[in-house]
Scaffold this motif. Structure first.
Motif, short mmCIF file in Angstrom:
data_model
loop_
_atom_site.label_atom_id
_atom_site.label_comp_id
_atom_site.label_asym_id
_atom_site.label_seq_id
_atom_site.Cartn_x
_atom_site.Cartn_y
_atom_site.Cartn_z
N THR A 1 -9.49 0.86 -16.56
CA THR A 1 -8.68 1.65 -15.39
C THR A 1 -8.35 0.48 -14.68
O THR A 1 -8.80 -0.89 -14.78
CB THR A 1 -9.68 2.43 -14.65
N ASN A 2 -7.36 0.75 -13.67
CA ASN A 2 -7.07 -0.54 -12.99
C ASN A 2 -7.04 0.19 -11.38
O ASN A 2 -6.99 1.40 -11.07
CB ASN A 2 -5.73 -0.97 -13.05
N ILE A 3 -7.10 -0.82 -10.51
CA ILE A 3 -6.81 -0.17 -8.91
C ILE A 3 -5.66 -1.25 -8.55
O ILE A 3 -5.88 -2.64 -8.51
CB ILE A 3 -8.25 -0.67 -8.34
N ALA A 4 -4.79 -0.65 -7.66
CA ALA A 4 -3.76 -1.34 -7.19
C ALA A 4 -4.28 -2.22 -5.88
O ALA A 4 -5.04 -1.68 -5.17
CB ALA A 4 -2.63 -0.40 -6.82
N VAL A 5 -3.81 -3.24 -5.86
CA VAL A 5 -3.92 -3.81 -4.74
C VAL A 5 -2.73 -4.07 -3.79
O VAL A 5 -2.46 -4.21 -2.60
CB VAL A 5 -4.50 -5.44 -4.88
N ILE A 6 -1.41 -3.72 -4.38
CA ILE A 6 -0.11 -3.31 -3.64
C ILE A 6 0.28 -2.30 -4.21
O ILE A 6 0.41 -1.93 -5.77
CB ILE A 6 0.90 -4.61 -3.89
N LYS A 7 0.28 -1.05 -3.52
CA LYS A 7 0.11 0.40 -4.10
C LYS A 7 1.72 0.86 -4.53
O LYS A 7 2.66 0.56 -4.07
CB LYS A 7 -0.14 1.22 -2.92
N TYR A 8 1.59 1.68 -5.62
CA TYR A 8 2.72 2.35 -6.04
C TYR A 8 2.49 3.96 -5.23
O TYR A 8 1.70 4.57 -5.53
CB TYR A 8 2.53 2.60 -7.35
N TRP A 9 3.78 4.18 -4.61
CA TRP A 9 3.54 5.46 -3.81
C TRP A 9 5.02 5.91 -3.76
O TRP A 9 5.70 5.45 -2.80
CB TRP A 9 2.71 5.50 -2.50
N PRO B 1 9.40 4.02 -10.27
CA PRO B 1 8.71 3.79 -9.04
C PRO B 1 9.90 3.28 -7.84
O PRO B 1 10.77 2.72 -8.36
CB PRO B 1 7.51 2.80 -9.08
N VAL B 2 9.46 3.51 -6.61
CA VAL B 2 10.42 2.98 -5.51
C VAL B 2 10.01 1.64 -5.22
O VAL B 2 10.81 0.93 -4.51
CB VAL B 2 10.32 3.92 -4.21
N ASN B 3 8.98 1.13 -5.61
CA ASN B 3 8.68 -0.33 -5.48
C ASN B 3 7.86 -1.11 -6.56
O ASN B 3 7.19 -0.51 -7.18
CB ASN B 3 7.99 -0.84 -3.99
N ASP B 4 7.88 -2.39 -6.68
CA ASP B 4 6.74 -3.10 -7.53
C ASP B 4 5.21 -2.81 -7.04
O ASP B 4 5.17 -2.41 -5.77
CB ASP B 4 6.94 -4.51 -7.60
N SER B 5 4.41 -2.87 -7.97
CA SER B 5 3.00 -2.77 -7.53
C SER B 5 2.26 -3.74 -8.18
O SER B 5 2.72 -4.10 -9.32
CB SER B 5 2.69 -1.10 -7.85
N ILE B 6 0.96 -3.95 -7.86
CA ILE B 6 0.20 -5.13 -8.56
C ILE B 6 -1.30 -4.71 -8.54
O ILE B 6 -1.61 -3.98 -7.54
CB ILE B 6 0.21 -6.43 -7.71
N SER B 7 -2.00 -4.67 -9.52
CA SER B 7 -3.17 -4.19 -9.81
C SER B 7 -4.11 -5.17 -10.40
O SER B 7 -3.77 -6.11 -11.13
CB SER B 7 -3.31 -2.88 -10.29
N VAL B 8 -5.34 -4.84 -10.32
CA VAL B 8 -6.40 -5.61 -11.17
C VAL B 8 -7.03 -4.51 -12.03
O VAL B 8 -7.46 -3.46 -11.81
CB VAL B 8 -7.62 -6.33 -10.06
N THR B 9 -7.13 -4.95 -13.32
CA THR B 9 -7.91 -4.09 -14.23
C THR B 9 -9.52 -4.24 -14.31
O THR B 9 -9.84 -5.31 -14.15
CB THR B 9 -7.37 -4.53 -15.54
N LEU B 10 -10.14 -3.20 -14.23
CA LEU B 10 -11.29 -3.30 -14.06
C LEU B 10 -12.15 -3.22 -15.33
O LEU B 10 -11.76 -2.82 -16.53
CB LEU B 10 -12.15 -1.81 -13.58
N ILE C 1 6.78 -3.86 -12.67
CA ILE C 1 8.11 -4.18 -12.22
C ILE C 1 8.79 -2.80 -12.04
O ILE C 1 8.90 -2.11 -13.06
CB ILE C 1 8.88 -5.22 -12.84
N MET C 2 9.29 -2.40 -10.80
CA MET C 2 10.18 -1.11 -10.64
C MET C 2 11.27 -1.28 -11.52
O MET C 2 11.56 -0.12 -12.18
CB MET C 2 10.24 -1.00 -9.21
N GLY C 3 11.91 -2.33 -11.82
CA GLY C 3 13.33 -2.29 -12.78
C GLY C 3 14.25 -1.45 -12.04
O GLY C 3 14.10 -1.30 -10.75
N LYS C 4 15.57 -1.88 -12.67
CA LYS C 4 16.63 -1.22 -11.92
C LYS C 4 17.47 -0.11 -12.84
O LYS C 4 18.20 0.24 -12.41
CB LYS C 4 17.59 -2.33 -11.84
#
Lengths: 455, 455
Positions: free
Chosen positions: B17-25, B35-44, B213-216
């Motif tokens: 599983t992973n937990i986002a440190v910059i959120k996807y919402w 998504p509307v923005n990039d997000s960053i997570s750490v894998t547990l 990466i949200m992509g275009k």
């Protein structure tokens, strides 16, 4: 200065409180208390929620002193001091020929004042008597206790300044200060002075719905309150305040909004892009008594203010689980009705201010609130529902047995619904009300005319 | 299609599983999950938190079926169905010469699948076994149960498609799928497919720190996950998850983020103006192992995500009073230390994910958590602190008596500090971990090789 040895001059006023429906959160000038956006509030009926303040002056006073609800508090805070300075500098010649007293402008600097302030719902609302206790109760009470006392204080100075009469000789029992001031000066201009005591309290200068215009001038001269409509304009509205039993100490709104301005990346966007449009819509909704729009805007703006608090570093939480539950119930009910029946708004604390479309809705709302949040077994219903008790009567609730017999609201589908006994301290039923008034009846003064000390 | 009457082919994988440190919402495309923005997570670390999933196919299966933690669930949901369609359309010829089985592309449409998914911390973490129970636990668990199962599902299709080998014959016990796929195809491109099962789960395709990466592109082809650094890059970090005892059912993240996109006036500002800058800073902080910046960004972004939820109409509350308390304690501690020791982040639920600077800080953190949130008297410490128990050892806590003897942390000034027994279900100690792996050991499969039913 004066011929007589010891004399005491006093003034007493009753000031209402107000609750913002478009929130003020963030100052662009900390000293002048200039906000980052306009705000709109409704003034609450002073018969249920108000502060009575007596201010006295005497050459016999050795220092400035203040009592809140009978308990002396320190006046060493910066705002107290700057407010005192402000008033002293505005004071003019005052003469009481009957008493043979004359105070000249220059005398004010040497004269000390005594202030006593009293809230009309302290014990009944379960407010603790310590300062920490007060701080727990959110804006509604916080500025009732701490800030509105400044208003009458500022009034007092302004009054003497503008009318140049002996205000303590006015003998109408409830004489509207605002109206009186209208004679010579726009009361909005007075609000610009009152603003410097406490920002949002400046909206309490009027009854009904009030807008605090943020203004543009650097000196704050155009940052003032204006009345949008009088309280009679929308007199169907009923307001129920749920005083939440809070345990934790909260961030004061003064430091909270400073931290938000410094750290929230959403605050400026809200202030510049979102609020201006909302203000226009809210004024329209109030003018047209359009409850659906009013409720939608009120709830959205309360939530956004708390969102900005959460976006602050460190985050500020004013609402708690009980506040969240109340919102959920109201949202569910509004949704099931197809159009909003009740608007909710929360200031810098967990207490809910619920605005019902009309009396009938208010009675239904009170039934719902008492179903979910019944009083503790040792709490008398009479001290649990305060203010306008006729709403309780309309709700068909005469005693504890009626509360126990309440049925789960039809919009709640997951029965048995959970009840949260003890989470609410009490409810206060009220309505939009009038602005501040001056009390000429000396028996209503909180200070003794001979000693200048609390009665 | 095949010569033999009844055969079952299976694959089993372990997904972290992973937990986002910059959120996807917020999605900009609901169907493609863009998504509307990039997000960053750490894998547990999957040794503490992972899902094991077995997928089986057989001509003997009469319908698609799925079991979560041993309990069959309905596959009628839209996403399940579209995921099944997606996989079937991607499936290619598969041949198992040993068994004499050959599945041609066109056969896949007629073949049904059985899926069994199992979480490695269900009972211990106090997770209810009902679907409603799962939904209560926030993103961490929600997608563990519901969404990651799709990944292995998609993997399975992709795997057969890309390698054109009989995947069930791989005999390395823990063979990295990602690595394997690297042979022919960029694993990031696979994440673009996995994304369609569950957005944030696509970040679980890699270990360490991962950026989605949200992509275009309108078709979503460039909306994919990339690994920023491997788990070894920042191996001092220790993660403690506080599983909060929640009672209320929450808004699912899928519907929650849809409502935010539709109604929050702050969401677009966050997505367009704030997150892009934060992503740059966060990548920098991770690259440099700059814990202070990392913590500041992580906390601020978690709070802002919840602020956007609150700005939604009706407002969404994922954090509760316990979550707020944890934040307050961490903020107070960080403040007293002068620089951040612990970062906090919350997904779509009340559970706190706390990231400690290093093992020493983690031990101190655990002592603080156990001081404020001691286990119920009938809860064994061994089932209260799960995962990497060596942190408990480092904290000098061997049993209940050590918990009782814990002193109030020095940064807490209002003693006696209140304790909140029962508010936390349990703690899970873990760390950043690796990406998904394929398990070739048949004994680890969750379905019976003969019957295709749960073992």
């Amino acid at each position: 200065m004066v011929d007589s040895k010891k004399w005491v001059l006093m003034a007493t006023a009753q000031t209402p409180t107000n609750i913002a429906v478009i929130k003020y959160w963030g100052k662009r000038d900390e000293t002048l208390i200039l906000p980052v956006n306009d705000s709109i509030s409704v003034t609450l009926d002073p018969s249920h929620l108000c502060t009575t303040t007596t201010v006295a002056v005497s050459p016999g006073f050795e220092q400035d002193r203040m009592w809140l609800n009978g308990k002396e508090i320190s006046l060493s805070g910066g705002r107290f001091q700057s407010c005192l300075r402000e008033i002293r500098s505005r004071a003019c010649d005052v003469e009481d020929k009957e008493k043979g007293i004359k105070i000249e402008e220059k005398d004010w600097e040497k004269l000390h004042v005594h202030i006593a302030s009293y809230n009309n719902f302290p014990t009944a609302a379960g407010l603790a008597s310590s300062a920490a206790g007060f701080a727990c109760l959110g804006n509604v009470q916080v500025y009732l206790f701490f800030s509105l006392s400044f208003i009458i204080f500022v009034f007092w100075g302004c009054y003497a300044y503008i009318l140049k009469v002996h205000w303590w000789k006015i003998d109408d029992d409830f004489f509207s200060l605002a109206k009186l001031m209208n004679l010579k000066e726009n009361p909005s201009q007075l609000s610009a002075i009152a603003r410097q005591g406490s920002g949002s309290a400046c909206r309490s200068l009027f009854g009904g719905f009030v807008k605090w215009i943020m203004g543009k001038d650097e000196n704050g001269s155009d940052s003032l309150a204006v009345q949008l409509v009088e309280e009679e304009h929308w007199n169907e509205l009923v307001i129920i305040i749920a005083v939440v039993s809070a345990r934790q100490k909260e961030t004061s709104s003064t430091s909270g909004m400073r931290e938000s301005v410094e750290t929230s990346l959403l605050l400026q966007h809200r202030a510049k892009e979102i609020v201006p449009k909302r203000i226009v819509k809210m004024e329209e909704a109030i003018k047209n008594r359009d409850f659906s729009s009013f409720a939608q805007l009120t709830c959205a703006d309360s939530n956004q203010f708390h969102a900005v608090c959460l976006d602050t570093s460190p985050p500020i939480f004013y609402m708690n689980d009980t506040s969240h539950r109340i919102i959920s119930y109201v949202e569910k009910w509004n949704c099931s009705e197809g159009s909003p029946q009740v608007a909710y708004t929360f200031d810098a604390g967990p207490n809910a201010v619920l605005i019902a479309r009309d009396r009938q809705v208010a009675a239904q709302l009170l039934r719902r609130l008492l179903f979910f949040f019944p009083p503790n077994s040792d709490t008398d219903l009479n001290s649990y529902v305060l203010g306008d008790k006729s709403i309780l009567h309309d709700a068909g609730i005469g005693g504890s047995k009626d509360v126990e017999a309440l049925q789960c609201p039809p919009e709640i589908t997951n029965v048995p619904a959970q009840k949260y006994t003890g989470e609410i301290n009490n409810f206060i039923c009220t309505k939009p009300g009038r602005g501040p008034v001056l009390l000429s009846d000396e028996s209503k003064a909180l200070l003794n005319l001979e000693t200048g000390l609390p009665k």
